[in-house]
Design a protein around this motif. Structure first.
Motif, PDB file in Angstrom:
ATOM      1  N   ILE A  95       0.877  -1.261  -0.073  1.00 28.05           N
ATOM      2  CA  ILE A  95      -0.030   0.099  -0.004  1.00 28.05           C
ATOM      3  C   ILE A  95       0.797   1.160  -0.157  1.00 28.05           C
ATOM      4  O   ILE A  95       2.096   1.094   0.252  1.00 28.05           O
ATOM      5  CB  ILE A  95      -0.931   0.223   1.270  1.00 28.05           C
ATOM      6  N   GLY A  96       0.233   2.267  -0.205  1.00 28.10           N
ATOM      7  CA  GLY A  96       0.947   3.631   0.033  1.00 28.10           C
ATOM      8  C   GLY A  96       1.940   4.063  -1.377  1.00 28.10           C
ATOM      9  O   GLY A  96       1.635   3.598  -2.265  1.00 28.10           O
ATOM     10  N   LYS A  97       2.788   4.846  -0.820  1.00 32.77           N
ATOM     11  CA  LYS A  97       3.950   5.271  -1.712  1.00 32.77           C
ATOM     12  C   LYS A  97       4.671   4.359  -2.339  1.00 32.77           C
ATOM     13  O   LYS A  97       4.997   3.324  -1.924  1.00 32.77           O
ATOM     14  CB  LYS A  97       4.719   6.341  -0.896  1.00 32.77           C
ATOM     15  N   ALA A  98       4.877   4.555  -3.609  1.00 37.83           N
ATOM     16  CA  ALA A  98       5.613   3.768  -4.401  1.00 37.83           C
ATOM     17  C   ALA A  98       6.268   4.304  -5.632  1.00 37.83           C
ATOM     18  O   ALA A  98       6.177   5.633  -5.838  1.00 37.83           O
ATOM     19  CB  ALA A  98       4.762   2.654  -4.843  1.00 37.83           C
ATOM     20  N   PHE A  99       7.124   3.723  -6.289  1.00 35.50           N
ATOM     21  CA  PHE A  99       8.033   4.015  -7.563  1.00 35.50           C
ATOM     22  C   PHE A  99       8.078   2.885  -8.276  1.00 35.50           C
ATOM     23  O   PHE A  99       7.927   1.739  -7.866  1.00 35.50           O
ATOM     24  CB  PHE A  99       9.267   4.872  -7.213  1.00 35.50           C
ATOM     25  N   THR A 100       8.178   3.381  -9.792  1.00 34.64           N
ATOM     26  CA  THR A 100       8.209   2.365 -10.716  1.00 34.64           C
ATOM     27  C   THR A 100       9.487   2.308 -11.575  1.00 34.64           C
ATOM     28  O   THR A 100       9.963   3.616 -12.018  1.00 34.64           O
ATOM     29  CB  THR A 100       7.097   2.274 -11.636  1.00 34.64           C
ATOM     30  N   LEU A 101       9.883   1.269 -11.808  1.00 35.73           N
ATOM     31  CA  LEU A 101      11.205   0.982 -12.830  1.00 35.73           C
ATOM     32  C   LEU A 101      10.744  -0.189 -14.091  1.00 35.73           C
ATOM     33  O   LEU A 101       9.824  -0.555 -13.765  1.00 35.73           O
ATOM     34  CB  LEU A 101      12.374   0.346 -12.071  1.00 35.73           C
TER      35      LEU A 101
END
Length: 141
Positions: A95-101
Protein backbone atom coordinates in the motif's frame (compact mmCIF):
# COMPACT_ATOMS: atom_id res chain seq x y z
CA UNK A 1 20.56 -22.30 -0.46
CA UNK A 2 23.99 -20.71 -0.39
CA UNK A 3 24.46 -17.01 -1.03
CA UNK A 4 26.24 -16.31 -4.25
CA UNK A 5 24.42 -18.92 -6.30
CA UNK A 6 23.17 -17.36 -9.54
CA UNK A 7 22.26 -20.46 -11.52
CA UNK A 8 19.20 -22.01 -9.97
CA UNK A 9 17.27 -25.18 -10.77
CA UNK A 10 14.13 -24.54 -12.84
CA UNK A 11 12.00 -26.01 -10.06
CA UNK A 12 13.21 -23.31 -7.65
CA UNK A 13 12.55 -20.52 -10.15
CA UNK A 14 9.10 -21.88 -10.91
CA UNK A 15 8.05 -21.48 -7.28
CA UNK A 16 8.60 -17.72 -7.47
CA UNK A 17 10.46 -17.67 -4.17
CA UNK A 18 12.52 -14.72 -3.08
CA UNK A 19 16.16 -15.72 -2.94
CA UNK A 20 19.60 -14.19 -2.53
CA UNK A 21 21.04 -13.71 -6.02
CA UNK A 22 24.61 -12.60 -5.67
CA UNK A 23 27.40 -11.70 -3.36
CA UNK A 24 29.02 -8.28 -3.10
CA UNK A 25 31.75 -9.33 -5.51
CA UNK A 26 29.42 -9.81 -8.47
CA UNK A 27 26.66 -7.31 -7.72
CA UNK A 28 28.30 -4.08 -8.97
CA UNK A 29 26.72 -3.82 -12.44
CA UNK A 30 23.14 -3.64 -11.16
CA UNK A 31 21.91 -5.99 -13.87
CA UNK A 32 19.20 -8.16 -12.41
CA UNK A 33 18.61 -11.66 -13.82
CA UNK A 34 15.64 -12.16 -16.15
CA UNK A 35 12.37 -12.29 -14.25
CA UNK A 36 13.72 -10.69 -11.06
CA UNK A 37 13.43 -7.49 -9.04
CA UNK A 38 16.64 -6.83 -7.09
CA UNK A 39 17.65 -4.71 -4.12
CA UNK A 40 21.19 -3.97 -2.95
CA UNK A 41 22.02 -2.93 0.59
CA UNK A 42 24.51 -0.27 -0.56
CA UNK A 43 24.52 2.39 -3.26
CA UNK A 44 25.91 1.66 -6.72
CA UNK A 45 24.70 -1.98 -6.61
CA UNK A 46 27.16 -3.00 -3.90
CA UNK A 47 26.76 -5.09 -0.78
CA UNK A 48 24.33 -7.92 -0.23
CA UNK A 49 21.84 -8.54 -3.02
CA UNK A 50 18.24 -9.60 -2.62
CA UNK A 51 16.15 -10.75 -5.57
CA UNK A 52 12.65 -12.00 -6.04
CA UNK A 53 10.85 -13.58 -8.98
CA UNK A 54 7.58 -13.64 -7.06
CA UNK A 55 4.91 -11.46 -8.70
CA UNK A 56 3.89 -9.85 -5.41
CA UNK A 57 6.64 -9.96 -2.82
CA UNK A 58 6.86 -8.89 0.82
CA UNK A 59 10.56 -8.15 1.29
CA UNK A 60 10.15 -8.23 5.08
CA UNK A 61 9.37 -11.94 5.22
CA UNK A 62 12.66 -12.48 3.39
CA UNK A 63 14.63 -10.28 5.81
CA UNK A 64 15.31 -7.46 3.34
CA UNK A 65 12.64 -4.85 4.13
CA UNK A 66 13.98 -1.31 4.49
CA UNK A 67 17.53 -2.29 3.48
CA UNK A 68 17.75 -1.36 -0.22
CA UNK A 69 19.91 1.62 -1.15
CA UNK A 70 19.91 0.78 -4.88
CA UNK A 71 17.58 -1.35 -7.04
CA UNK A 72 17.25 -2.85 -10.50
CA UNK A 73 14.62 -4.88 -12.36
CA UNK A 74 14.32 -7.22 -15.30
CA UNK A 75 10.76 -8.47 -15.61
CA UNK A 76 10.72 -11.38 -18.04
CA UNK A 77 7.09 -11.01 -19.09
CA UNK A 78 6.15 -7.83 -17.23
CA UNK A 79 7.03 -4.33 -18.42
CA UNK A 80 7.10 -2.63 -15.01
CA UNK A 81 8.03 -3.29 -11.41
CA UNK A 82 6.50 -1.20 -8.64
CA UNK A 83 8.49 -0.77 -5.41
CA UNK A 84 6.28 -0.02 -2.39
CA UNK A 85 7.25 1.61 0.89
CA UNK A 86 4.67 -0.30 2.96
CA UNK A 87 3.43 -3.89 3.09
CA UNK A 88 -0.12 -4.35 4.42
CA UNK A 89 0.47 -7.53 6.42
CA UNK A 90 -3.18 -8.14 7.37
CA UNK A 91 -4.32 -8.54 3.76
CA UNK A 92 -0.97 -9.41 2.15
CA UNK A 93 -0.82 -6.43 -0.23
CA UNK A 94 1.47 -3.45 -0.67
CA UNK A 95 0.00 0.00 0.00
CA UNK A 96 0.91 3.65 -0.08
CA UNK A 97 3.77 5.49 -1.74
CA UNK A 98 5.63 3.70 -4.50
CA UNK A 99 7.92 4.17 -7.49
CA UNK A 100 8.20 2.24 -10.75
CA UNK A 101 11.09 0.99 -12.87
CA UNK A 102 10.93 -0.56 -16.35
CA UNK A 103 11.99 -4.08 -17.29
CA UNK A 104 15.54 -4.14 -18.69
CA UNK A 105 14.83 -6.76 -21.36
CA UNK A 106 11.37 -5.51 -22.39
CA UNK A 107 11.68 -1.71 -22.15
CA UNK A 108 15.49 -1.24 -22.29
CA UNK A 109 15.52 1.98 -20.19
CA UNK A 110 14.90 3.22 -16.63
CA UNK A 111 15.50 -0.26 -15.20
CA UNK A 112 17.84 0.57 -12.33
CA UNK A 113 18.66 3.25 -9.79
CA UNK A 114 22.08 3.31 -8.10
CA UNK A 115 21.09 5.65 -5.25
CA UNK A 116 17.60 5.75 -3.75
CA UNK A 117 18.40 8.71 -1.50
CA UNK A 118 17.40 11.21 -4.20
CA UNK A 119 14.11 9.61 -5.26
CA UNK A 120 13.62 6.79 -7.73
CA UNK A 121 11.74 5.66 -10.79
CA UNK A 122 9.82 7.67 -13.33
CA UNK A 123 6.83 8.34 -11.05
CA UNK A 124 8.54 9.01 -7.72
CA UNK A 125 7.64 12.00 -5.59
CA UNK A 126 11.36 12.89 -5.54
CA UNK A 127 11.82 12.11 -1.85
CA UNK A 128 14.38 9.67 -0.54
CA UNK A 129 13.31 6.04 -0.57
CA UNK A 130 16.69 4.91 0.72
CA UNK A 131 16.24 1.98 3.11
CA UNK A 132 12.48 2.32 2.66
CA UNK A 133 11.34 -0.46 0.29
CA UNK A 134 9.12 -3.18 1.76
CA UNK A 135 7.51 -4.81 -1.28
CA UNK A 136 7.53 -5.24 -5.05
CA UNK A 137 4.90 -6.06 -7.63
CA UNK A 138 5.34 -6.88 -11.33
CA UNK A 139 2.80 -5.04 -13.54
CA UNK A 140 2.15 -4.59 -17.24
CA UNK A 141 2.18 -8.34 -17.81
Amino acid sequence: MNKGVRVLPAAVLATGLAIPLATASDAGDGLCDSGFACGYDSTSYDGAVFGTAKNLSDWGTQGFANRAESVSVNGAECKYTVFYRTWHWWDSRPIGKAFTLYSRQLMKKNYRDPNLSNGAGYDSDGNSVNNDVEATEFTGC
